[in-house]
Write a protein that holds these residues in place. Sequence first.
Motif, PDB file in Angstrom:
ATOM      1  N   GLY A  61       0.811  -1.221   0.000  1.00 28.24           N
ATOM      2  CA  GLY A  61       0.000   0.000   0.000  1.00 28.24           C
ATOM      3  C   GLY A  61       0.833   1.255   0.000  1.00 28.24           C
ATOM      4  N   MET A  67      -0.930   2.111  -3.493  1.00 28.90           N
ATOM      5  CA  MET A  67      -2.046   3.002  -3.214  1.00 28.90           C
ATOM      6  C   MET A  67      -2.498   3.746  -4.465  1.00 28.90           C
ATOM      7  SD  MET A  67      -2.511   6.386  -0.910  1.00 28.90           S
ATOM      8  CE  MET A  67      -2.250   7.332  -2.405  1.00 28.90           C
ATOM      9  N   TYR A  68      -1.542   4.289  -5.237  1.00 31.64           N
ATOM     10  CA  TYR A  68      -1.924   5.056  -6.420  1.00 31.64           C
ATOM     11  C   TYR A  68      -2.545   4.165  -7.491  1.00 31.64           C
ATOM     12  CZ  TYR A  68       0.122   9.493  -4.955  1.00 31.64           C
ATOM     13  OH  TYR A  68       0.379  10.663  -4.293  1.00 31.64           O
ATOM     14  N   LEU A  76      -6.038   3.487  -6.264  1.00 30.65           N
ATOM     15  CA  LEU A  76      -6.811   4.726  -6.355  1.00 30.65           C
ATOM     16  C   LEU A  76      -7.296   4.969  -7.779  1.00 30.65           C
ATOM     17  CD1 LEU A  76      -7.719   7.223  -4.697  1.00 30.65           C
ATOM     18  CD2 LEU A  76      -5.585   8.330  -5.378  1.00 30.65           C
ATOM     19  N   VAL A 118      -6.335  -4.671  -1.354  1.00 30.94           N
ATOM     20  CA  VAL A 118      -5.013  -4.113  -1.077  1.00 30.94           C
ATOM     21  C   VAL A 118      -4.531  -4.686   0.252  1.00 30.94           C
ATOM     22  CG1 VAL A 118      -3.673  -2.007  -0.696  1.00 30.94           C
ATOM     23  CG2 VAL A 118      -5.597  -1.994  -2.305  1.00 30.94           C
ATOM     24  N   ASP A 154      -1.455  -4.719   3.047  1.00 23.07           N
ATOM     25  CA  ASP A 154      -0.261  -4.023   3.524  1.00 23.07           C
ATOM     26  C   ASP A 154      -0.188  -4.168   5.044  1.00 23.07           C
ATOM     27  OD1 ASP A 154       1.870  -1.948   2.387  1.00 23.07           O
ATOM     28  OD2 ASP A 154       1.276  -1.251   4.379  1.00 23.07           O
ATOM     29  N   TYR A 205      -1.905   2.638   6.342  1.00 22.33           N
ATOM     30  CA  TYR A 205      -1.667   3.937   5.727  1.00 22.33           C
ATOM     31  C   TYR A 205      -0.482   3.873   4.766  1.00 22.33           C
ATOM     32  CZ  TYR A 205       1.710   3.819   9.564  1.00 22.33           C
ATOM     33  OH  TYR A 205       2.689   3.433  10.443  1.00 22.33           O
ATOM     34  N   MET A 206      -0.456   4.831   3.867  1.00 20.27           N
ATOM     35  CA  MET A 206       0.689   5.026   2.976  1.00 20.27           C
ATOM     36  C   MET A 206       1.529   6.148   3.531  1.00 20.27           C
ATOM     37  SD  MET A 206       2.173   7.079   0.446  1.00 20.27           S
ATOM     38  CE  MET A 206       1.173   7.889  -0.763  1.00 20.27           C
ATOM     39  N   LEU A 217      -5.343   4.423   4.196  1.00 21.08           N
ATOM     40  CA  LEU A 217      -5.749   3.696   2.997  1.00 21.08           C
ATOM     41  C   LEU A 217      -7.266   3.552   2.905  1.00 21.08           C
ATOM     42  CD1 LEU A 217      -3.033   0.875   2.914  1.00 21.08           C
ATOM     43  CD2 LEU A 217      -3.146   2.939   1.508  1.00 21.08           C
ATOM     44  N   LEU A 263      -9.411   4.787  -0.290  1.00 23.23           N
ATOM     45  CA  LEU A 263      -9.776   3.630  -1.120  1.00 23.23           C
ATOM     46  C   LEU A 263     -11.089   3.017  -0.633  1.00 23.23           C
ATOM     47  CD1 LEU A 263      -6.254   1.911  -1.325  1.00 23.23           C
ATOM     48  CD2 LEU A 263      -7.300   3.446  -3.000  1.00 23.23           C
ATOM     49  N   CYS A 319     -12.260  -0.209  -2.349  1.00 22.48           N
ATOM     50  CA  CYS A 319     -11.365  -1.367  -2.297  1.00 22.48           C
ATOM     51  C   CYS A 319     -11.489  -2.053  -0.944  1.00 22.48           C
ATOM     52  CB  CYS A 319      -9.911  -0.942  -2.525  1.00 22.48           C
ATOM     53  SG  CYS A 319      -9.608  -0.122  -4.099  1.00 22.48           S
ATOM     54  N   VAL A 366      -9.417  -3.280   1.965  1.00 21.76           N
ATOM     55  CA  VAL A 366      -8.089  -3.091   2.550  1.00 21.76           C
ATOM     56  C   VAL A 366      -7.892  -4.113   3.664  1.00 21.76           C
ATOM     57  CG1 VAL A 366      -6.549  -1.506   3.749  1.00 21.76           C
ATOM     58  CG2 VAL A 366      -8.078  -0.641   1.961  1.00 21.76           C
TER      59      VAL A 366
END
Length: 461
Positions: free
Chosen positions: A17, A22-23, A26, A45, A47, A51-52, A75, A79, A82, A84
């Motif tokens: 992530g 993340m991008y 996104l 996602v 991770d 968080y990123m 995240l 997102l 998505c 997570v």
Amino acid sequence: MKAVSSNNVTRILVVGGGYVGMYTALRLQRKLKQELRQGTVEVMVVDPDPYMTYQPFLPEAAAGSISPRHVVVPLRRVLPQCRVVIGEVTAIDHGERRATLTTLAAEETGGDAVEVPYDELVLAPGSVSRTLPVPGLAEVGIGFKTVEEAIGLRNHVLGQLDIASSTRDPAVRDAALTFVFVGGGYAGVEALAELEDMARYAARYYHNIKPEDMKWILVEATDRILPEVGPEMGRYAVRELRARNIDVRMETRLESCEKRVAVLSDGSRFPTRTLVWTAGVKPHPVLAATKLPLAAHGRLQCTPALRVDGVEHAWSAGDAAAVPDLTAEPAEPGGPRPVCAPNAQHALRQAKVLAENIASAVRGGPVTDYRHKYVGSVASLGLHKGVAHLYGRKVKGYPAWFMHRAYHLSRVPTFNRKARVLAEWTLAGLFKREIVSLGSLENPRAEFELAAGTGRHNEAS
């Protein structure tokens, strides 16, 4: 080839992530909005952190110029379409399209790892610190890759000033005021420059510490620092750092740091309580567990379209991928092209192309190659000081520092983060620095454990 999934749901698994993970997720939210709403596509996602971390802001977070919470991007907030999952992928069987992951819940309860099926795999786990077998490094070294490490280092540096101010032992004082940074790349130089700026400012509040009492030492194994900004700007950076009484030692290695004594290859010995290791990174270990083709240095061998070379439905970008640089000529006629440097500039742009290619592949469409000419680099040398090499032009001092802030402000994700960071910079220009160590944050239960232990002792008495 269009991806095929059971239950008519195409599952896209994004491992990591960070920048790329993340991008990519996104942009997939936007490109596959209809499919996500209908339930025909699912993006997961995975991770270890929720968080990123925007790593270029870590030095400023360590120096107190930016609040730590504004260096990270949650995240789940960015997102919402998505799924997570907080956990870590430990193995991937791409032939069976299954990934084994250990979730946070499994770690807490001792439960078993779970298997997750997927149709499209995006490997973007990033990189980890590259360490060497230096005696004592594992025991005393401090990394600088996460927001936790950055804030821990800030607390540690201010704590050393407190130790030096309160001790009568000259050996303890000298070690507390000696700060050794190993690695002359972005992380090492920017972290040292920002923290030296902060410590020099903080010294005014200690009646028995002067800025010249502190020793700041930068150790670099090669003959230059900040190679990304070019030789001329690298030499300028060395002059600027040395003008601030920072001891820059090039073509020098750390031989040992046992018993809190940094021993360098030039024979120098520095008793120190602070040794920061920023000497490079290496690909995440999960890549070696995938049985996918690896290039030099352990990165995934990828095509210009960001597919893993020779493998269907597997994609990668950023630090984990060796992507041919289509804007660079081969070193020898007919030879292989150089690969894109594993930096944030390429990672951010690769993520955009990667998401568009995956969305197109899911719909059975064509993919495009990644092509981006490297425009240059910017680096901060502390407040109002910097170097830059952009579009062939060399910039230094305040203009370079301003460009550094402007560039990264434009790249940090979400308008919310941009506004908050800009507000903090504006307030920092109007008011004095906040110099406070919150070292207890690293062990928040220590006070209660002490009280509980004392209480049991008193009851026993």
